[in-house]
Design a protein around this motif. Sequence first.
Motif, PDB file in Angstrom:
ATOM      1  N   ARG A 289      52.132  31.784 -12.388  1.00  0.00           N
ATOM      2  CA  ARG A 289      52.101  32.926 -13.301  1.00  0.00           C
ATOM      3  C   ARG A 289      52.379  34.211 -12.535  1.00  0.00           C
ATOM      4  O   ARG A 289      52.287  34.256 -11.304  1.00  0.00           O
ATOM      5  CB  ARG A 289      50.741  33.026 -14.005  1.00  0.00           C
ATOM      6  N   ASP A 290      52.707  35.280 -13.292  1.00  0.00           N
ATOM      7  CA  ASP A 290      53.011  36.568 -12.667  1.00  0.00           C
ATOM      8  C   ASP A 290      51.780  37.174 -11.998  1.00  0.00           C
ATOM      9  O   ASP A 290      50.642  36.974 -12.454  1.00  0.00           O
ATOM     10  CB  ASP A 290      53.526  37.558 -13.718  1.00  0.00           C
ATOM     11  N   VAL A 291      52.029  37.928 -10.939  1.00  0.00           N
ATOM     12  CA  VAL A 291      50.980  38.678 -10.262  1.00  0.00           C
ATOM     13  C   VAL A 291      51.601  39.997  -9.779  1.00  0.00           C
ATOM     14  O   VAL A 291      52.784  40.039  -9.442  1.00  0.00           O
ATOM     15  CB  VAL A 291      50.368  37.863  -9.096  1.00  0.00           C
ATOM     16  N   VAL A 292      50.793  41.060  -9.798  1.00  0.00           N
ATOM     17  CA  VAL A 292      51.319  42.394  -9.471  1.00  0.00           C
ATOM     18  C   VAL A 292      50.629  42.933  -8.226  1.00  0.00           C
ATOM     19  O   VAL A 292      49.396  42.896  -8.114  1.00  0.00           O
ATOM     20  CB  VAL A 292      51.109  43.383 -10.640  1.00  0.00           C
ATOM     21  N   LEU A 293      51.434  43.444  -7.307  1.00  0.00           N
ATOM     22  CA  LEU A 293      50.947  44.066  -6.077  1.00  0.00           C
ATOM     23  C   LEU A 293      51.261  45.557  -6.175  1.00  0.00           C
ATOM     24  O   LEU A 293      52.428  45.951  -6.212  1.00  0.00           O
ATOM     25  CB  LEU A 293      51.714  43.438  -4.905  1.00  0.00           C
ATOM     26  N   ASP A 294      50.229  46.395  -6.276  1.00  0.00           N
ATOM     27  CA  ASP A 294      50.417  47.840  -6.434  1.00  0.00           C
ATOM     28  C   ASP A 294      50.150  48.517  -5.097  1.00  0.00           C
ATOM     29  O   ASP A 294      49.001  48.708  -4.696  1.00  0.00           O
ATOM     30  CB  ASP A 294      49.453  48.355  -7.519  1.00  0.00           C
ATOM     31  N   LEU A 295      51.235  48.839  -4.364  1.00  0.00           N
ATOM     32  CA  LEU A 295      51.103  49.493  -3.060  1.00  0.00           C
ATOM     33  C   LEU A 295      50.956  50.998  -3.283  1.00  0.00           C
ATOM     34  O   LEU A 295      51.941  51.703  -3.527  1.00  0.00           O
ATOM     35  CB  LEU A 295      52.332  49.227  -2.191  1.00  0.00           C
ATOM     36  N   VAL A 296      49.718  51.485  -3.220  1.00  0.00           N
ATOM     37  CA  VAL A 296      49.463  52.902  -3.481  1.00  0.00           C
ATOM     38  C   VAL A 296      49.776  53.686  -2.208  1.00  0.00           C
ATOM     39  O   VAL A 296      49.073  53.566  -1.198  1.00  0.00           O
ATOM     40  CB  VAL A 296      47.999  53.138  -3.924  1.00  0.00           C
ATOM     41  N   CYS A 297      50.865  54.444  -2.254  1.00  0.00           N
ATOM     42  CA  CYS A 297      51.316  55.138  -1.047  1.00  0.00           C
ATOM     43  C   CYS A 297      51.942  56.482  -1.430  1.00  0.00           C
ATOM     44  O   CYS A 297      51.520  57.102  -2.403  1.00  0.00           O
ATOM     45  CB  CYS A 297      52.271  54.260  -0.256  1.00  0.00           C
ATOM     46  N   TYR A 298      52.911  56.942  -0.691  1.00  0.00           N
ATOM     47  CA  TYR A 298      53.561  58.214  -0.997  1.00  0.00           C
ATOM     48  C   TYR A 298      54.928  58.223  -0.347  1.00  0.00           C
ATOM     49  O   TYR A 298      55.212  57.429   0.551  1.00  0.00           O
ATOM     50  CB  TYR A 298      52.713  59.392  -0.499  1.00  0.00           C
ATOM     51  N   ARG A 299      55.783  59.119  -0.777  1.00  0.00           N
ATOM     52  CA  ARG A 299      57.080  59.286  -0.110  1.00  0.00           C
ATOM     53  C   ARG A 299      56.986  60.564   0.716  1.00  0.00           C
ATOM     54  O   ARG A 299      56.496  61.599   0.239  1.00  0.00           O
ATOM     55  CB  ARG A 299      58.212  59.353  -1.140  1.00  0.00           C
ATOM     56  N   ARG A 300      57.455  60.504   1.934  1.00  0.00           N
ATOM     57  CA  ARG A 300      57.236  61.618   2.860  1.00  0.00           C
ATOM     58  C   ARG A 300      58.200  62.776   2.623  1.00  0.00           C
ATOM     59  O   ARG A 300      57.824  63.934   2.797  1.00  0.00           O
ATOM     60  CB  ARG A 300      57.368  61.101   4.299  1.00  0.00           C
ATOM     61  N   PHE A 301      59.432  62.482   2.219  1.00  0.00           N
ATOM     62  CA  PHE A 301      60.462  63.532   2.187  1.00  0.00           C
ATOM     63  C   PHE A 301      61.033  63.801   0.795  1.00  0.00           C
ATOM     64  O   PHE A 301      62.159  64.239   0.668  1.00  0.00           O
ATOM     65  CB  PHE A 301      61.603  63.169   3.148  1.00  0.00           C
ATOM     66  N   GLY A 302      60.299  63.527  -0.237  1.00  0.00           N
ATOM     67  CA  GLY A 302      60.831  63.773  -1.568  1.00  0.00           C
ATOM     68  C   GLY A 302      61.709  62.625  -2.046  1.00  0.00           C
ATOM     69  O   GLY A 302      61.792  61.575  -1.412  1.00  0.00           O
ATOM     70  N   HIS A 303      62.411  62.849  -3.158  1.00  0.00           N
ATOM     71  CA  HIS A 303      63.158  61.778  -3.815  1.00  0.00           C
ATOM     72  C   HIS A 303      64.311  61.275  -2.958  1.00  0.00           C
ATOM     73  O   HIS A 303      64.679  60.114  -3.015  1.00  0.00           O
ATOM     74  CB  HIS A 303      63.698  62.286  -5.159  1.00  0.00           C
ATOM     75  N   SER A 304      64.913  62.136  -2.167  1.00  0.00           N
ATOM     76  CA  SER A 304      65.952  61.737  -1.208  1.00  0.00           C
ATOM     77  C   SER A 304      65.855  62.674  -0.007  1.00  0.00           C
ATOM     78  O   SER A 304      65.081  63.641  -0.017  1.00  0.00           O
ATOM     79  CB  SER A 304      67.345  61.836  -1.848  1.00  0.00           C
ATOM     80  N   GLU A 305      66.636  62.390   1.013  1.00  0.00           N
ATOM     81  CA  GLU A 305      66.554  63.175   2.250  1.00  0.00           C
ATOM     82  C   GLU A 305      66.867  64.659   2.028  1.00  0.00           C
ATOM     83  O   GLU A 305      66.406  65.524   2.750  1.00  0.00           O
ATOM     84  CB  GLU A 305      67.527  62.607   3.304  1.00  0.00           C
ATOM     85  N   GLU A 306      67.687  64.940   0.998  1.00  0.00           N
ATOM     86  CA  GLU A 306      68.093  66.325   0.752  1.00  0.00           C
ATOM     87  C   GLU A 306      67.171  67.030  -0.239  1.00  0.00           C
ATOM     88  O   GLU A 306      67.353  68.209  -0.535  1.00  0.00           O
ATOM     89  CB  GLU A 306      69.531  66.350   0.213  1.00  0.00           C
ATOM     90  N   ASP A 307      66.195  66.312  -0.793  1.00  0.00           N
ATOM     91  CA  ASP A 307      65.338  66.874  -1.834  1.00  0.00           C
ATOM     92  C   ASP A 307      64.257  67.775  -1.219  1.00  0.00           C
ATOM     93  O   ASP A 307      63.840  67.555  -0.079  1.00  0.00           O
ATOM     94  CB  ASP A 307      64.702  65.713  -2.614  1.00  0.00           C
ATOM     95  N   GLU A 308      63.792  68.770  -1.980  1.00  0.00           N
ATOM     96  CA  GLU A 308      62.696  69.643  -1.539  1.00  0.00           C
ATOM     97  C   GLU A 308      61.513  69.471  -2.491  1.00  0.00           C
ATOM     98  O   GLU A 308      61.467  70.095  -3.561  1.00  0.00           O
ATOM     99  CB  GLU A 308      63.157  71.106  -1.492  1.00  0.00           C
TER     100      GLU A 308
END
Length: 577
Positions: free
Chosen positions: A96-115
């Motif tokens: 059966r299905d199982v969900v792994l929720d990795l609670v973390c963050y992105r360090r530099f925004g949505h992409s490298e050029e994002d602020e």
Amino acid sequence: MAIIMHGDAAFAGQGVVYETTHIGQLPNFTTHGSIHIVVNNQIGYTTDPRFARGSPYCTDVAKCVDAPILHVNGDDAEAVAHVARVAIEYRCRFKRDVVLDLVCYRRFGHSEEDEPMFTQPFMYKKIKTMQTVDKIYAEKVKAEGVVTDSEIKKWEKEYMDTLNEHFELAKKVTKLSIMAWIDTPWTGFFEARDPKKVEETGISEVSLMTIANHFCKPPEKWAFEIHKGIHRILDNRSKMVKEGIADWAMGEALAYGSLLRDQVHIRLTGEDVERGTMAHRHHVYHHQGVDGATYRVLDTIYPDQAKYSLHNSSLSEFGILGFETGYSYYSPNQLSIWEAQYGDFADTAQPIFDTFTCNGESKWICQSGIVIALPHGIDGAGPEHSSARIERYLTQCDDDEDNIPDLDDKNMVLKQLKAANWFVCNVTNPANYFHLLRRQIALPFRKPLVLCTPKVGLKHPYYRSPFKDFLFGTSFQRAIPEAGPASKNPGGVKKLIFCSGKVAITIDELLKEKKLQDKVAMCRIEQLYPFPYDIVLKEFCKYPKARVAFCQEEHKNQGPWLYCKVRMENLFGKKIE
């Protein structure tokens, strides 16, 4: 084992997540348990969670199937490894299905050029003060006395040296091997086929009669009680067989039966496919006295035939077409068919068409022979039950209207098919439908087929074919030229009408009513893409005094008109009406 990666905002926001999660519990669409890994950045591009979902956790949608949801701090490497093992063990044990929720963050925004400081200033002030996960784990294992500082530095150097070594090696690569990128190589298939040959699609009279008679034969009365309406349908089919004529349902049964005989596995799914939306198919009978008892008609034509997987699906287009698209990749020796309840409903599966079906070969280097059947016809059933929007699929054809192929090339037809990104057809007789389905397997390569199927035509006498059109030596007709009185006296023809699909019935009826059969010729374009330039030009040249028009029942800014108009005008060197 299926592993599906998600983002937190998408897991909560995209309906296809629910569609695919719940179909995993259905017996005919199960993956026997998928592991869903949610990379939870706690943000959706620039949208905070409180504006992106109405539940505490992004994974709450998985509660609908009682899937265990394991939330874990992404900065705790050993905890992540532990819950990953738990997830794998659960899936392998319970399927059966199982969900792994990795609670973390992105360090530099949505992409490298994002602020990200524009929209989440407090969050990103906090992130700037945090150590990365490798540093956190290094401090932990050092403090526990498991490793030394010098060992950590040695591993870091080995890793960076490996990256740099391969970066330098990559600069020396001057040739790209497409085969190195193919997920499903279909070993032996391409080597075993002649790339310049399409195999025979006609069948023997013996095979035809075996399948046709089986399709008309009811189960034994003492063993299985069928609905009285089925008896009437079978009686009508038997009469047609005696007359040597096939309707749409018979043409389809002959295609499926002959492919199953040839050991081609067929999988046909959709919302009402067992009976057929318009009650024409009836491949599964339901016992009128025993609840849940069924008789599957095409499962027992031959004792050693391939498997016929015919399954009604949940009322989902995006999720189900996605499943069938994936299924179509696994082998070239099977035919996957997804049939919409009505062609209009395919609009909710548009991301699959745009992202996988129309560009699968160039974008993903995957060939697929999937057939997408879309019931189409402006029959007065209202705005959501009329049009398969054939213009949508024609605009996605990889085809330059200014580039007319070499019509003298004897291999032109096969070259057109090979160069196409998919096929778009609207066929008007059962024999052509039969040959088109069999051509999907007969070709030395695989391409998706978008097929507009009839509604009125399912039971209309115009959509009938004699049995001789199914036999050896016959093949798919990309366009059907005029064969009536007008073709016997081409010099006297005043108008040549090109059309595609069910509108041919209306034109035919009007010509008979107004007694214009010798003055107006009609050519039905069955395969819109790749466009049958050679047949269309031959018809145009046959009627030198005729005005040329294109006729369709769809609105002028829809249907095949705009696609056909520019190609025909380029071909003829003149405007058409």
